[in-house]
Design a protein around this motif. Sequence first.
Motif, PDB file in Angstrom:
ATOM      1  N   GLU A 114       1.077  -1.307   0.303  1.00  0.00           N
ATOM      2  CA  GLU A 114      -0.044  -0.384  -0.080  1.00  0.00           C
ATOM      3  C   GLU A 114       1.169   1.410  -0.009  1.00  0.00           C
ATOM      4  N   TYR A 115       2.142   0.984  -0.181  1.00  0.00           N
ATOM      5  CA  TYR A 115       3.392   2.091   0.319  1.00  0.00           C
ATOM      6  C   TYR A 115       4.040   2.141  -1.091  1.00  0.00           C
ATOM      7  N   GLY A 116       3.848   1.295  -2.231  1.00  0.00           N
ATOM      8  CA  GLY A 116       4.422   1.367  -3.148  1.00  0.00           C
ATOM      9  C   GLY A 116       6.070   0.354  -3.360  1.00  0.00           C
ATOM     10  N   GLY A 117       5.470  -0.792  -2.286  1.00  0.00           N
ATOM     11  CA  GLY A 117       7.042  -1.771  -1.770  1.00  0.00           C
ATOM     12  C   GLY A 117       6.084  -2.533  -2.706  1.00  0.00           C
ATOM     13  N   LEU A 118       7.312  -4.366  -2.346  1.00  0.00           N
ATOM     14  CA  LEU A 118       6.569  -5.177  -3.015  1.00  0.00           C
ATOM     15  C   LEU A 118       6.048  -6.198  -1.833  1.00  0.00           C
ATOM     16  N   GLY A 119       5.393  -5.500  -0.552  1.00  0.00           N
ATOM     17  CA  GLY A 119       5.592  -6.423   1.012  1.00  0.00           C
ATOM     18  C   GLY A 119       5.949  -8.201   0.318  1.00  0.00           C
ATOM     19  N   MET A 120       7.506  -7.970   0.407  1.00  0.00           N
ATOM     20  CA  MET A 120       8.042  -9.903   1.100  1.00  0.00           C
ATOM     21  C   MET A 120       8.624  -9.848   2.370  1.00  0.00           C
ATOM     22  N   GLY A 121       8.416 -11.041   2.002  1.00  0.00           N
ATOM     23  CA  GLY A 121       9.004 -11.148   3.900  1.00  0.00           C
ATOM     24  C   GLY A 121      10.453 -11.244   4.177  1.00  0.00           C
ATOM     25  N   PHE A 122      11.002 -11.631   5.096  1.00  0.00           N
ATOM     26  CA  PHE A 122      12.119 -11.186   5.396  1.00  0.00           C
ATOM     27  C   PHE A 122      13.221 -11.783   4.939  1.00  0.00           C
ATOM     28  N   VAL A 123      13.332 -13.515   4.131  1.00  0.00           N
ATOM     29  CA  VAL A 123      13.654 -14.260   3.210  1.00  0.00           C
ATOM     30  C   VAL A 123      14.427 -13.758   1.965  1.00  0.00           C
ATOM     31  N   SER A 124      13.647 -12.999   1.070  1.00  0.00           N
ATOM     32  CA  SER A 124      13.142 -11.889   0.179  1.00  0.00           C
ATOM     33  C   SER A 124      14.438 -11.534   0.358  1.00  0.00           C
ATOM     34  N   LEU A 144       8.538   1.575   9.981  1.00  0.00           N
ATOM     35  CA  LEU A 144       7.691   0.394  11.607  1.00  0.00           C
ATOM     36  C   LEU A 144       7.193   1.995  12.639  1.00  0.00           C
ATOM     37  N   TYR A 145       7.574   2.846  12.447  1.00  0.00           N
ATOM     38  CA  TYR A 145       7.682   4.457  13.319  1.00  0.00           C
ATOM     39  C   TYR A 145       7.469   5.209  12.658  1.00  0.00           C
ATOM     40  N   GLY A 146       6.367   5.471  10.866  1.00  0.00           N
ATOM     41  CA  GLY A 146       5.954   7.063  10.980  1.00  0.00           C
ATOM     42  C   GLY A 146       4.708   6.451  11.125  1.00  0.00           C
ATOM     43  N   THR A 147       4.458   8.145  10.862  1.00  0.00           N
ATOM     44  CA  THR A 147       2.498   7.972  11.296  1.00  0.00           C
ATOM     45  C   THR A 147       2.471   7.721   9.696  1.00  0.00           C
ATOM     46  N   GLU A 148       1.146   7.668   9.376  1.00  0.00           N
ATOM     47  CA  GLU A 148      -0.143   7.440   8.326  1.00  0.00           C
ATOM     48  C   GLU A 148       0.702   8.122   7.224  1.00  0.00           C
ATOM     49  N   GLU A 149       1.045   9.312   7.713  1.00  0.00           N
ATOM     50  CA  GLU A 149       0.441  10.877   7.113  1.00  0.00           C
ATOM     51  C   GLU A 149       2.652  10.708   6.203  1.00  0.00           C
ATOM     52  N   GLN A 150       3.605  10.189   7.453  1.00  0.00           N
ATOM     53  CA  GLN A 150       4.819   9.873   6.720  1.00  0.00           C
ATOM     54  C   GLN A 150       5.308   9.036   5.715  1.00  0.00           C
ATOM     55  N   LYS A 151       4.368   8.259   6.045  1.00  0.00           N
ATOM     56  CA  LYS A 151       4.550   6.358   4.988  1.00  0.00           C
ATOM     57  C   LYS A 151       3.576   6.321   3.541  1.00  0.00           C
ATOM     58  N   GLN A 152       2.206   7.920   3.653  1.00  0.00           N
ATOM     59  CA  GLN A 152       2.491   7.695   2.264  1.00  0.00           C
ATOM     60  C   GLN A 152       3.149   9.168   1.625  1.00  0.00           C
ATOM     61  N   LYS A 153       3.632   9.398   2.822  1.00  0.00           N
ATOM     62  CA  LYS A 153       3.570  11.030   1.382  1.00  0.00           C
ATOM     63  C   LYS A 153       5.236  10.530   1.798  1.00  0.00           C
ATOM     64  N   TYR A 154       6.246   9.494   1.918  1.00  0.00           N
ATOM     65  CA  TYR A 154       7.431   9.407   1.523  1.00  0.00           C
ATOM     66  C   TYR A 154       7.721   7.675   1.698  1.00  0.00           C
ATOM     67  N   LEU A 198      12.604  13.968  10.378  1.00  0.00           N
ATOM     68  CA  LEU A 198      12.208  13.802   8.539  1.00  0.00           C
ATOM     69  C   LEU A 198      12.895  15.281   8.187  1.00  0.00           C
ATOM     70  N   VAL A 199      13.763  15.417   6.915  1.00  0.00           N
ATOM     71  CA  VAL A 199      14.009  16.360   6.901  1.00  0.00           C
ATOM     72  C   VAL A 199      14.769  16.460   5.178  1.00  0.00           C
ATOM     73  N   PRO A 200      13.660  16.711   4.216  1.00  0.00           N
ATOM     74  CA  PRO A 200      14.401  16.438   3.266  1.00  0.00           C
ATOM     75  C   PRO A 200      15.152  17.338   2.793  1.00  0.00           C
TER      76      PRO A 200
END
Length: 254
Positions: A84-94, A126-136, A210-212
């Motif tokens: 949902e944040y643009g990644g592949l969502g795969m696990g630790f082994v991959s 792991l620790y970002g807010t929903e807005e931070q995850k969606q943005k970055y 978080l500093v651009p």
Amino acid sequence: METTEKNQLSGGSFIIENDTTRQIFTPEDFSEEQLMMKAAVKEFIDREVWPHKERFEKKDYELTKTLMEKAGELGFLGISVPEEYGGLGMGFVSAMLVCDYISGATGSLSTAFGAHTGIGILPITLYGTEEQKQKYLPKLSSGEWFGCYCLTEPGAGSDANSGKTKAILSADGSHYKITGQKMWISNAGFASLMIVFARIEDDKNITGFLVPYDPKNGIKLGDEENKLGIHSSSTRQVFFTDTKVPTENILGER
């Protein structure tokens, strides 16, 4: 999404616990999805990295950046980021399969890749807010942006919490101004987003922000360090002078 039916061993538990062969993970246990990822990253390394091996010893930072961008296009940078944040969502082994092949090719690319996907992306995941995850996260996963982790200071290395970088809240409470110096920052030369640690007032612990990257916002980069190895891995000092950061850019809890 990867799944496993095994109750696998964790850390050094095999030393003190009674284990069965069913708990031991071997390459024969790779799923079809994991084998496909293994083949994809091997093809990438064989095609894009090995032919340019010598260039990594010549401080070719642009080559490292270009290969990181290509890794992003193939999805390798966002392998552990949820879909949902643009990644592949795969696990630790991959994720470890990708790291294994990249780290075996060149230390420079491995350092850039690890700094970006590990300490550059995971803290937000792991620790970002929903807005931070969606943005970055979408930009970091695709390779449009790269991240770096500004923690170490001239007088604060392994004792990171003794850092002197300060964050002062504005009178209207809308932003902080960060002032301080960081050093040995991997990826600093081409990072678009910096995770910066600073102390607010007299807090016991430092806080992440978080500093651009914006040189017009009081951020200055030092020269590339002359290192014994990993020559094409960007490593610089970063100086902050009254760098404005919105209060909503605090990472995690204060």
